[in-house]
Design a protein around this motif. Structure first.
Motif, PDB file in Angstrom:
ATOM      1  N   ASN A  66       0.836  -1.191   0.000  1.00  0.00           N
ATOM      2  CA  ASN A  66       0.000   0.000   0.000  1.00  0.00           C
ATOM      3  C   ASN A  66       0.877   1.249   0.000  1.00  0.00           C
ATOM      4  OD1 ASN A  66      -2.295  -1.556   0.053  1.00  0.00           O
ATOM      5  ND2 ASN A  66      -2.500  -1.458   2.269  1.00  0.00           N
ATOM      6  N   THR A  67       0.248   2.365  -0.310  1.00  0.00           N
ATOM      7  CA  THR A  67       0.978   3.625  -0.440  1.00  0.00           C
ATOM      8  C   THR A  67       0.262   4.720   0.339  1.00  0.00           C
ATOM      9  OG1 THR A  67       1.759   3.010  -2.644  1.00  0.00           O
ATOM     10  CG2 THR A  67       1.815   5.353  -2.082  1.00  0.00           C
ATOM     11  N   LEU A  68       1.039   5.539   1.051  1.00  0.00           N
ATOM     12  CA  LEU A  68       0.512   6.707   1.742  1.00  0.00           C
ATOM     13  C   LEU A  68       1.021   7.937   1.011  1.00  0.00           C
ATOM     14  CD1 LEU A  68       0.324   7.296   5.557  1.00  0.00           C
ATOM     15  CD2 LEU A  68       1.266   9.073   4.085  1.00  0.00           C
ATOM     16  N   ARG A  69       0.116   8.853   0.727  1.00  0.00           N
ATOM     17  CA  ARG A  69       0.495  10.079   0.047  1.00  0.00           C
ATOM     18  C   ARG A  69       0.041  11.284   0.870  1.00  0.00           C
ATOM     19  NH1 ARG A  69       1.731   9.092  -5.496  1.00  0.00           N
ATOM     20  NH2 ARG A  69       1.166   6.955  -6.134  1.00  0.00           N
ATOM     21  N   PHE A  70       0.830  12.348   0.829  1.00  0.00           N
ATOM     22  CA  PHE A  70       0.390  13.598   1.432  1.00  0.00           C
ATOM     23  C   PHE A  70       1.051  14.760   0.701  1.00  0.00           C
ATOM     24  CE2 PHE A  70       4.335  12.804   3.705  1.00  0.00           C
ATOM     25  CZ  PHE A  70       4.888  14.065   3.912  1.00  0.00           C
ATOM     26  N   THR A  71       0.462  15.929   0.876  1.00  0.00           N
ATOM     27  CA  THR A  71       1.047  17.127   0.291  1.00  0.00           C
ATOM     28  C   THR A  71       1.451  18.080   1.405  1.00  0.00           C
ATOM     29  OG1 THR A  71      -1.150  18.122   0.074  1.00  0.00           O
ATOM     30  CG2 THR A  71      -0.283  16.954  -1.847  1.00  0.00           C
ATOM     31  N   GLY A  72       2.462  18.871   1.143  1.00  0.00           N
ATOM     32  CA  GLY A  72       2.985  19.846   2.098  1.00  0.00           C
ATOM     33  C   GLY A  72       3.825  20.846   1.343  1.00  0.00           C
ATOM     34  N   ARG A  73       4.560  21.624   2.069  1.00  0.00           N
ATOM     35  CA  ARG A  73       5.390  22.605   1.364  1.00  0.00           C
ATOM     36  C   ARG A  73       6.511  21.884   0.610  1.00  0.00           C
ATOM     37  NH1 ARG A  73       7.107  23.613   6.854  1.00  0.00           N
ATOM     38  NH2 ARG A  73       9.287  22.922   7.139  1.00  0.00           N
ATOM     39  N   PRO A  74       6.910  22.398  -0.517  1.00  0.00           N
ATOM     40  CA  PRO A  74       7.971  21.749  -1.295  1.00  0.00           C
ATOM     41  C   PRO A  74       9.297  21.748  -0.538  1.00  0.00           C
ATOM     42  CG  PRO A  74       6.748  23.323  -2.632  1.00  0.00           C
ATOM     43  CD  PRO A  74       6.337  23.555  -1.212  1.00  0.00           C
ATOM     44  N   GLY A  75      10.113  20.746  -0.860  1.00  0.00           N
ATOM     45  CA  GLY A  75      11.477  20.704  -0.346  1.00  0.00           C
ATOM     46  C   GLY A  75      11.626  20.223   1.072  1.00  0.00           C
ATOM     47  N   LEU A  76      10.688  19.419   1.585  1.00  0.00           N
ATOM     48  CA  LEU A  76      10.841  18.863   2.925  1.00  0.00           C
ATOM     49  C   LEU A  76      12.061  17.942   2.969  1.00  0.00           C
ATOM     50  CD1 LEU A  76       7.145  17.929   3.879  1.00  0.00           C
ATOM     51  CD2 LEU A  76       8.463  19.957   4.557  1.00  0.00           C
ATOM     52  N   ASP A  77      12.616  17.776   4.171  1.00  0.00           N
ATOM     53  CA  ASP A  77      13.808  16.945   4.352  1.00  0.00           C
ATOM     54  C   ASP A  77      13.391  15.474   4.308  1.00  0.00           C
ATOM     55  OD1 ASP A  77      16.129  15.696   5.016  1.00  0.00           O
ATOM     56  OD2 ASP A  77      16.530  16.903   6.813  1.00  0.00           O
ATOM     57  N   VAL A  78      13.366  14.920   3.107  1.00  0.00           N
ATOM     58  CA  VAL A  78      12.904  13.542   2.915  1.00  0.00           C
ATOM     59  C   VAL A  78      13.835  12.557   3.617  1.00  0.00           C
ATOM     60  CG1 VAL A  78      12.453  11.747   1.201  1.00  0.00           C
ATOM     61  CG2 VAL A  78      11.732  14.102   0.756  1.00  0.00           C
ATOM     62  N   ALA A  79      15.129  12.850   3.658  1.00  0.00           N
ATOM     63  CA  ALA A  79      16.075  11.954   4.332  1.00  0.00           C
ATOM     64  C   ALA A  79      15.753  11.854   5.813  1.00  0.00           C
ATOM     65  CB  ALA A  79      17.504  12.438   4.124  1.00  0.00           C
ATOM     66  N   SER A  80      15.408  12.976   6.435  1.00  0.00           N
ATOM     67  CA  SER A  80      15.028  12.968   7.847  1.00  0.00           C
ATOM     68  C   SER A  80      13.739  12.180   8.062  1.00  0.00           C
ATOM     69  CB  SER A  80      14.850  14.406   8.346  1.00  0.00           C
ATOM     70  OG  SER A  80      14.278  14.423   9.654  1.00  0.00           O
ATOM     71  N   LEU A  81      12.784  12.367   7.166  1.00  0.00           N
ATOM     72  CA  LEU A  81      11.529  11.613   7.256  1.00  0.00           C
ATOM     73  C   LEU A  81      11.797  10.119   7.125  1.00  0.00           C
ATOM     74  CD1 LEU A  81       8.443  11.283   7.282  1.00  0.00           C
ATOM     75  CD2 LEU A  81       8.436  11.845   4.834  1.00  0.00           C
ATOM     76  N   LEU A  82      12.652   9.768   6.191  1.00  0.00           N
ATOM     77  CA  LEU A  82      12.958   8.358   5.968  1.00  0.00           C
ATOM     78  C   LEU A  82      13.607   7.730   7.198  1.00  0.00           C
ATOM     79  CD1 LEU A  82      12.881   6.060   3.924  1.00  0.00           C
ATOM     80  CD2 LEU A  82      15.084   6.833   3.046  1.00  0.00           C
ATOM     81  N   ASN A  83      14.463   8.488   7.894  1.00  0.00           N
ATOM     82  CA  ASN A  83      15.109   7.971   9.105  1.00  0.00           C
ATOM     83  C   ASN A  83      14.102   7.693  10.209  1.00  0.00           C
ATOM     84  OD1 ASN A  83      17.707   7.992   8.079  1.00  0.00           O
ATOM     85  ND2 ASN A  83      18.118  10.103   8.751  1.00  0.00           N
ATOM     86  N   ALA A  84      12.988   8.418  10.204  1.00  0.00           N
ATOM     87  CA  ALA A  84      11.973   8.228  11.240  1.00  0.00           C
ATOM     88  C   ALA A  84      11.047   7.055  10.935  1.00  0.00           C
ATOM     89  CB  ALA A  84      11.146   9.504  11.388  1.00  0.00           C
ATOM     90  N   LEU A  85      11.063   6.597   9.699  1.00  0.00           N
ATOM     91  CA  LEU A  85      10.134   5.546   9.291  1.00  0.00           C
ATOM     92  C   LEU A  85      10.707   4.165   9.568  1.00  0.00           C
ATOM     93  CD1 LEU A  85       8.987   7.055   5.864  1.00  0.00           C
ATOM     94  CD2 LEU A  85       7.750   7.111   8.045  1.00  0.00           C
ATOM     95  N   PRO A  86       9.849   3.147   9.674  1.00  0.00           N
ATOM     96  CA  PRO A  86      10.326   1.775   9.903  1.00  0.00           C
ATOM     97  C   PRO A  86      11.174   1.270   8.745  1.00  0.00           C
ATOM     98  CG  PRO A  86       7.956   1.978  10.313  1.00  0.00           C
ATOM     99  CD  PRO A  86       8.384   3.237   9.647  1.00  0.00           C
ATOM    100  N   ASP A  87      12.013   0.267   9.032  1.00  0.00           N
ATOM    101  CA  ASP A  87      12.808  -0.358   7.976  1.00  0.00           C
ATOM    102  C   ASP A  87      11.882  -0.931   6.899  1.00  0.00           C
ATOM    103  OD1 ASP A  87      15.092   0.253   9.361  1.00  0.00           O
ATOM    104  OD2 ASP A  87      15.283  -1.741  10.287  1.00  0.00           O
ATOM    105  N   GLY A  88      12.360  -0.892   5.670  1.00  0.00           N
ATOM    106  CA  GLY A  88      11.576  -1.429   4.567  1.00  0.00           C
ATOM    107  C   GLY A  88      10.591  -0.436   3.990  1.00  0.00           C
ATOM    108  N   THR A  89      10.641   0.796   4.462  1.00  0.00           N
ATOM    109  CA  THR A  89       9.741   1.839   3.973  1.00  0.00           C
ATOM    110  C   THR A  89      10.540   2.834   3.142  1.00  0.00           C
ATOM    111  OG1 THR A  89       8.443   1.615   6.004  1.00  0.00           O
ATOM    112  CG2 THR A  89       8.015   3.544   4.660  1.00  0.00           C
ATOM    113  N   ASP A  90       9.917   3.374   2.109  1.00  0.00           N
ATOM    114  CA  ASP A  90      10.583   4.329   1.237  1.00  0.00           C
ATOM    115  C   ASP A  90       9.789   5.627   1.237  1.00  0.00           C
ATOM    116  OD1 ASP A  90      12.499   5.247  -0.593  1.00  0.00           O
ATOM    117  OD2 ASP A  90      11.162   4.828  -2.267  1.00  0.00           O
TER     118      ASP A  90
END
Length: 308
Positions: A226-250
């Motif tokens: 499954n996929t989760l989508r959201f919108t927000g301001r452009p240029g969010l720190d995706v690397a930081s978000l990815l570090n907060a997410l569980p393993d196996g998530t992109d």
């Protein structure tokens, strides 16, 4: 109640000249369940069902329907199964109501014909010759003829093709009632939403073999995540978000301000994303979870190219 499968297929083979339509197929159909048999054109599903109905002979393997051979025991099976064909099976000059009443007389305990006519909206065309019925009316008559004898097992081949939404939902309700009465149903359809809505189990056939089988929920869960989508301001720190997410998530920003989280979407993942947004002063807009459908899984397994 029968504990063994109502249809049992082992190593089924059917060839047309040099072409192998069914190639060692194995399949069980459970009692009192709706089983959808899906597959692209030329996959072998129609041939498999026609062998189960006794209209074709297998070139190899074994098929048992209600414990009987569909060819050798055809006479014993005839009153116990119902068959709805895509076309044919009705005298072109016969009137709709007289054909249905004729079918009812062939069975010991048929359904009430008048009630069935009303249920399927055939009252206005009862005196019309079959060849003059619309495609939808012919479909509804074929369905009525298949169920009027109270079969133990029914084969429905594209039962809602050409039907308007009202007739389609009336057909779905009838299938549900048959299941509630213990009738086993084998359904072939190209409508994936129909299979998701009605089927207890789905078998996907391709190249003459079963390539996937399970409940609609199991197949959707076992396909793409499954996929989760959201919108927000452009240029969010995706690397930081990815570090907060569980393993196996992109996580990725697909277009400016449009973000996608892919992986095993569950309440914990949703909470993690919203918590990260709160910590970084992000007001997410339009959060949505996209559930993969049976059609998604079907295309992943059988490919997206057109079949000849």
């Amino acid at each position: 109640m029968r504990s063994e499968p109502v249809v049992q297929i082992r190593g089924l083979i059917k060839q047309y000249g040099s072409k192998t339509a069914v190639d060692g197929l194995d399949l069980d159909i459970g009692q009192g369940r709706v089983t959808a048999v899906l597959g692209p054109n030329g996959a072998g599903k129609t041939t498999t069902v026609e062998i189960c109905e006794g209209y074709r002979r297998a070139d190899g393997g074994t098929v048992r329907v209600l414990g009987l051979d569909p060819v050798a025991d055809a006479a014993r099976l005839r009153t116990r199964i119902g068959v709805m064909l895509q076309s044919g099976g009705v005298y072109s000059g016969a009137r709709a109501e007289e054909m249905l009443r004729h079918m009812a007389k062939l069975h010991a305990h048929p359904l009430d014909v008048d009630a069935l006519i009303e249920r399927l909206g055939l009252g206005g065309c009862g005196r019309t010759a079959y060849r003059r019925l619309s495609g939808g009316q012919q479909q509804r008559l074929a369905l009525a003829m298949a169920v009027v004898g109270r079969p133990e097992l029914i084969f429905l081949d594209e039962p809602t093709a050409g039907l308007d939404p009202q007739a389609r939902h009336a057909t779905w309700e009838l299938v549900r009632e048959l299941r509630a009465d213990g009738v086993s149903t084998v359904l072939t359809t190209h409508f994936m939403d129909e299979a998701e809505e009605l089927a207890d189990e789905v078998a996907i056939i391709d190249a003459g073999r079963v390539i996937a089988r399970g409940t609609p929920e199991q197949l959707c869960r076992g396909g793409a995540e499954n996929t989760l989508r959201f919108t927000g301001r452009p240029g969010l720190d995706v690397a930081s978000l990815l570090n907060a997410l569980p393993d196996g998530t992109d996580a990725a920003e697909l277009t400016p301000g449009a973000y996608r989280i892919s992986g095993q979407v569950n309440p914990l993942l949703l909470a993690t994303v919203t918590s990260w947004c709160a910590q970084h002063g992000v007001m997410p807009d339009g959060i949505s979870v996209e559930r993969h459908t049976l059609e998604d899984v079907f295309l992943e397994l059988t490919g997206k190219e057109l079949r000849g």
